[in-house]
Scaffold this motif. Structure first.
Motif, mmCIF file in Angstrom:
data_model
loop_
_atom_site.group_PDB
_atom_site.id
_atom_site.type_symbol
_atom_site.label_atom_id
_atom_site.label_comp_id
_atom_site.label_asym_id
_atom_site.label_seq_id
_atom_site.Cartn_x
_atom_site.Cartn_y
_atom_site.Cartn_z
ATOM 1 N N GLN A 33 1.447 7.167 -6.512
ATOM 2 C CA GLN A 33 0.542 8.308 -6.626
ATOM 3 C C GLN A 33 1.296 9.622 -6.471
ATOM 4 O OE1 GLN A 33 -2.638 8.176 -7.523
ATOM 5 N NE2 GLN A 33 -2.701 10.429 -7.511
ATOM 6 N N ALA A 43 5.157 -6.151 -5.629
ATOM 7 C CA ALA A 43 4.634 -4.964 -6.310
ATOM 8 C C ALA A 43 4.489 -5.217 -7.800
ATOM 9 C CB ALA A 43 5.553 -3.770 -6.053
ATOM 10 N N GLU A 99 0.832 -1.200 0.000
ATOM 11 C CA GLU A 99 0.000 0.000 0.000
ATOM 12 C C GLU A 99 0.873 1.259 0.000
ATOM 13 O OE1 GLU A 99 -2.864 0.101 3.114
ATOM 14 O OE2 GLU A 99 -3.751 -1.850 2.610
ATOM 15 N N LEU A 115 0.627 -4.525 -8.562
ATOM 16 C CA LEU A 115 0.321 -3.133 -8.877
ATOM 17 C C LEU A 115 0.339 -2.887 -10.380
ATOM 18 C CD1 LEU A 115 2.350 -1.336 -6.059
ATOM 19 C CD2 LEU A 115 -0.032 -2.116 -6.035
ATOM 20 N N GLN A 147 2.200 1.854 -3.389
ATOM 21 C CA GLN A 147 1.145 2.452 -4.212
ATOM 22 C C GLN A 147 1.007 3.946 -3.914
ATOM 23 O OE1 GLN A 147 -0.844 1.131 -6.771
ATOM 24 N NE2 GLN A 147 -1.318 3.317 -6.944
#
Length: 414
Positions: A103, A131, A96, A135, A99
């Motif tokens: 962003q 990942a 997370e 992702l 991620q």
């Protein structure tokens, strides 16, 4: 260090990350995942190294939920603290955080890519693997000696882009049986490459530490950059960069302009004579007083072949000159003989981003000494200018130094 710390917001809380950018101020985005020792000096230097290659790199503090700002060394006490943090660590929450870094980079002017790379070491090697599988915006993932990948091999079915696994042969955290299990599973996935590094252990790419192995680390880094270049760019015209460097060396003979084509701390090694320089100061000294202004006026380079990779160029050429002055770097200590010399040469030129990092230059010194009349070739398996002439024209006779060559005339060929 060249970077700064920034705040990454995950929508609920924020955590710190080390951000470093290329000299241009922008580049494709990479998330670099830490070892179990936190975002320490080794990780920050590795991030700066990748930034020199042209990437905008972010290193998140993945321990922030347990303890913020962890920077451990490699003493027994540090290992104990690191393993305690590792055992309490959540891989899912770390993904997370990765991620969230994606962003952040997506909104940053320093990042010019819509897709990203992830590179990780040890614990970070496993996270890079995960990942890459989980992702969507990860275009390529690079894992250095990732620990525990075998527990998540089923996730390869979800791999989004390409995956590189750097695996030490003597990794105590990944025994041979587990390594074979990972490699055999990876064979079913065309976008996965596995590389095994013989006779090296875990953390072979950790510069400055006991486990560091420079040849393996350099080879792995070259493969990493090749994968990142292919997936994300940036693309550099290495031929043009090399031609510019050579022009400053041999045509304009300008030391400052030559040095400007190179990284901050470059090196040159002329292998047969061990001449050159390591670091800006010593290489500048070498270029100014022993190389650029120390070459015969008729020195010429005849290109034979050139191979260009993602971050390296190999040049095959013939150097010719009249030995009408002492040439420190090539024939140190030998007074001018007035003789004309032709030498086959090979240059291995490494780039870091858009600048030269190092040069390894090879030639046959025996051939030079024969042509100068300093070394008598009689009875020795060496030759003079014939080596250059045959490189120019492969039809010239082969095997002239082999007394036994005539004995095979007319014999059967299997």
């Amino acid at each position: 260090m060249n970077g700064t710390y920034v705040d990454i917001n995950n929508g609920r809380q924020s955590f710190k990350a080390y951000l470093t950018v290329p000299e241009t101020g922008h580049g494709p985005g990479i998330i670099l995942c830490q070892e179990i020792f936190g975002v320490n000096e080794v990780m920050r230097k590795q991030a700066d190294y990748l930034a020199e290659e042209g990437y905008t790199v972010i290193v998140p503090d993945l321990y922030w939920r347990q303890q913020r700002g962890v920077e451990l060394g490699y003493t027994p006490e540090d290992f104990e603290k690191a393993f305690k943090l590792y055992t309490e660590f959540s891989e899912d929450l770390a993904i997370e955080d990765i991620q969230s870094c994606i962003q952040f980079l997506s909104e940053s002017e320093a990042c010019i890519s819509a897709e990203f790379g992830v590179v990780g070491y040890c614990l970070g090697g496993k996270l890079a693997y995960l990942a890459g599988c989980r992702l969507a915006k990860i275009k390529t993932a690079v894992s250095y000696y990732g620990v525990g990948i075998e527990k998540s091999l089923s996730e390869l079915n979800q791999l989004k882009g390409t995956l590189i696994l750097h695996m030490p042969e003597l990794d105590e955290f990944c025994p041979e049986s587990i390594r074979h299990q990972i490699i055999n599973t990876a064979k079913s996935y065309p976008d996965v490459q596995t590389f095994v590094y013989p006779a090296v252990g875990h953390a072979f790419a950790r510069v400055g530490e006991d486990h560091y192995n420079k040849p393996a680390s350099d080879l792995a880094h070259g493969r990493t950059i090749a994968a990142l270049r292919k997936a994300l760019g940036p693309d550099y015209d290495l031929e043009a960069l090399w031609e510019e460097h050579v022009r400053y060396e041999f045509e304009t003979r300008n030391v400052p302009q030559t040095m400007a084509t190179m990284v901050a701390e470059p090196y040159v090694n002329h292998i047969p004579t061990m001449t050159g320089g390591v670091g800006y100061a010593q290489l500048s000294r070498f270029y100014r007083h022993h190389f650029i202004h120390n070459n015969p006026k008729d020195m010429a380079l005849t290109p034979i072949s050139r191979t260009v990779g993602a971050s390296q160029l190999v040049d095959e050429f013939i150097m010719s000159f009249t030995h009408d002055e002492e040439i420190d770097w090539l024939i140190p200590g030998i007074k001018p003989t007035g003789k004309f010399v032709q030498i086959p040469m090979l240059g291995v030129i490494k780039f870091r981003g858009p600048k030269l990092c190092h040069e390894h230059i090879y030639w046959d010194q025996a051939s030079v000494l024969v042509q100068l009349g300093i070394l008598n070739p009689q009875g020795l398996p060496i030759a003079g200018e014939e080596t250059a002439l045959k490189l120019l024209d492969e039809r010239l006779p082969s095997n002239t130094l082999m007394d036994s060559w005539g004995s095979s005339e007319g014999k059967a060929i299997d």
